[in-house]
Scaffold this motif. Structure first.
Motif, PDB file in Angstrom:
ATOM      1  N   UNK A 201     -16.462  25.396 -91.982  1.00 38.39           N
ATOM      2  CA  UNK A 201     -17.481  26.283 -91.420  1.00 38.39           C
ATOM      3  C   UNK A 201     -17.721  25.958 -89.945  1.00 38.39           C
ATOM      4  N   UNK A 202     -17.827  24.664 -89.639  1.00 35.78           N
ATOM      5  CA  UNK A 202     -18.048  24.269 -88.245  1.00 35.78           C
ATOM      6  C   UNK A 202     -16.875  24.690 -87.355  1.00 35.78           C
ATOM      7  N   UNK A 203     -15.666  24.646 -87.893  1.00 32.72           N
ATOM      8  CA  UNK A 203     -14.490  25.032 -87.115  1.00 32.72           C
ATOM      9  C   UNK A 203     -14.565  26.483 -86.673  1.00 32.72           C
ATOM     10  N   UNK A 204     -15.061  27.346 -87.542  1.00 33.02           N
ATOM     11  CA  UNK A 204     -15.195  28.760 -87.189  1.00 33.02           C
ATOM     12  C   UNK A 204     -16.166  28.953 -86.025  1.00 33.02           C
ATOM     13  N   UNK A 205     -17.130  28.021 -85.897  1.00 33.62           N
ATOM     14  CA  UNK A 205     -18.149  28.117 -84.846  1.00 33.62           C
ATOM     15  C   UNK A 205     -17.797  27.236 -83.649  1.00 33.62           C
ATOM     16  N   UNK A 206     -16.583  26.675 -83.642  1.00 32.17           N
ATOM     17  CA  UNK A 206     -16.118  25.809 -82.555  1.00 32.17           C
ATOM     18  C   UNK A 206     -17.014  24.578 -82.387  1.00 32.17           C
ATOM     19  N   UNK A 234      -9.118  17.367 -91.850  1.00 35.11           N
ATOM     20  CA  UNK A 234      -8.816  18.175 -90.658  1.00 35.11           C
ATOM     21  C   UNK A 234      -7.486  18.897 -90.807  1.00 35.11           C
ATOM     22  N   UNK A 235      -6.495  18.198 -91.349  1.00 33.94           N
ATOM     23  CA  UNK A 235      -5.179  18.806 -91.522  1.00 33.94           C
ATOM     24  C   UNK A 235      -5.218  19.932 -92.558  1.00 33.94           C
ATOM     25  N   UNK A 236      -5.935  19.703 -93.659  1.00 39.13           N
ATOM     26  CA  UNK A 236      -6.075  20.758 -94.675  1.00 39.13           C
ATOM     27  C   UNK A 236      -6.740  21.995 -94.093  1.00 39.13           C
ATOM     28  N   UNK A 237      -7.807  21.780 -93.316  1.00 41.42           N
ATOM     29  CA  UNK A 237      -8.524  22.913 -92.712  1.00 41.42           C
ATOM     30  C   UNK A 237      -7.674  23.620 -91.654  1.00 41.42           C
ATOM     31  N   UNK A 238      -6.883  22.843 -90.919  1.00 41.45           N
ATOM     32  CA  UNK A 238      -6.021  23.455 -89.892  1.00 41.45           C
ATOM     33  C   UNK A 238      -4.990  24.386 -90.541  1.00 41.45           C
ATOM     34  N   UNK A 239      -4.383  23.921 -91.647  1.00 42.92           N
ATOM     35  CA  UNK A 239      -3.405  24.755 -92.326  1.00 42.92           C
ATOM     36  C   UNK A 239      -4.041  26.022 -92.867  1.00 42.92           C
ATOM     37  N   UNK A 240      -5.252  25.892 -93.409  1.00 39.79           N
ATOM     38  CA  UNK A 240      -5.954  27.054 -93.939  1.00 39.79           C
ATOM     39  C   UNK A 240      -6.292  28.050 -92.818  1.00 39.79           C
ATOM     40  N   UNK A 241      -6.771  27.545 -91.698  1.00 39.45           N
ATOM     41  CA  UNK A 241      -7.112  28.412 -90.571  1.00 39.45           C
ATOM     42  C   UNK A 241      -5.875  29.094 -89.998  1.00 39.45           C
ATOM     43  N   UNK A 242      -4.738  28.375 -90.014  1.00 36.34           N
ATOM     44  CA  UNK A 242      -3.484  28.987 -89.537  1.00 36.34           C
ATOM     45  C   UNK A 242      -3.082  30.154 -90.416  1.00 36.34           C
ATOM     46  N   UNK A 243      -3.290  30.027 -91.722  1.00 35.33           N
ATOM     47  CA  UNK A 243      -2.939  31.120 -92.625  1.00 35.33           C
ATOM     48  C   UNK A 243      -3.866  32.308 -92.426  1.00 35.33           C
ATOM     49  N   UNK A 244      -5.145  32.004 -92.220  1.00 34.60           N
ATOM     50  CA  UNK A 244      -6.135  33.069 -92.002  1.00 34.60           C
ATOM     51  C   UNK A 244      -5.843  33.800 -90.696  1.00 34.60           C
ATOM     52  N   UNK A 245      -5.502  33.007 -89.641  1.00 33.68           N
ATOM     53  CA  UNK A 245      -5.224  33.595 -88.336  1.00 33.68           C
ATOM     54  C   UNK A 245      -3.926  34.371 -88.331  1.00 33.68           C
TER      55      UNK A 245
END
Length: 245
Positions: A201-206, A234-245
């Motif tokens: 959630x924090x990642x979406x808000x930078x 962090x790595x799990x969230x990065x992979x998830x955000x890459x798929x979303x993006x």
């Protein structure tokens, strides 16, 4: 011994303790003497020596005496409401002092002071509390606040409220900390799920989630960063955000 003589003798002893502190500092005191002098703030004309010794025998350490609940302290012979007030008050002053001391400092250079504050403020609690340290873009400490109490999990901590608190303070980074009343420092599955959810959630808000700390019953702190858990999250969230993006 006449009552007035007993009171005069007691006042002489208390004055010697005060003079000892002024002349030699706190390091010259035993834990029992520290507790005794604190108790006299509540009942200045009473002999608090035995109550102090009994409290230390019951709770074993000075921090444990200060962390003890009022109903536990009331079981100590010679310990009354005014003595307990004195102990609770000095505990509250210490917590506020440590909290305000860290504000404005750089986290990396002051991480031990942050840990000391968290240990002192959370160690003796009988219920779970989630505290957040708010930081600016340069990792300067802006503020700290308790954002949740009770069972700390992804079902009880609301990311929206956490992000709102961060945005209100113009925070660019956060550090989470919660206590384990059991004293066990090991993170639970729920602790990791909460960290992963809040990091996402924090990642979406930078907003960067730097670490999650667990406070137990001693002076040690469990760090998700130090144990490698934060890196995996962090790595799990990065992979998830890459798929979303």
């Amino acid at each position: 011994m006449h009552k007035s003589d007993w009171q005069e003798k007691g006042e002489g002893h208390r004055q010697r303790l005060r003079d000892k502190f002024l002349g030699q500092g706190i390091d010259a005191f035993t834990d029992s003497e520290i507790i005794e002098l604190l108790l006299t703030f509540g009942t200045p004309r009473s002999d608090c020596k035995e109550a102090a010794r009994a409290a230390l025998a019951q709770f074993k350490t000075l921090p444990a005496v200060l962390d003890a609940a009022p109903d536990e302290l009331q079981r100590i012979k010679g310990m009354g409401p005014k003595n307990i007030f004195a102990l609770r008050f000095i505990q509250g002053v210490a917590r506020r002092y440590l909290r305000q001391r860290i504000v404005g400092k750089h986290y990396v250079r002051s991480s031990r002071e942050v840990a000391d504050y968290l240990i002192h403020s959370m160690r003796g609690l009988q219920h779970e509390v989630l505290t957040v340290i708010f930081l600016d873009a340069a990792h300067g400490i802006i503020d700290s606040a308790v954002v949740a109490e009770g069972t700390v999990s992804s079902n009880t901590v609301y990311p929206r409220e956490l992000v709102k608190a961060a945005l209100t303070r113009n925070a660019s980074a956060l550090i989470l900390a919660h206590n384990h009343p059991s004293g066990n420092l090991s993170p639970s599955r729920q602790d990791e799920e909460l960290t992963r959810s809040l990091h996402l959630v924090c990642s979406f808000m930078h907003i960067r989630l730097l670490d999650h700390l667990i406070i137990g019953s001693g002076d040690q702190v469990y760090s998700f960063v130090d144990q490698g858990i934060m890196g995996r999250i962090r790595e799990d969230c990065r992979r998830l955000l890459d798929r979303v993006g």
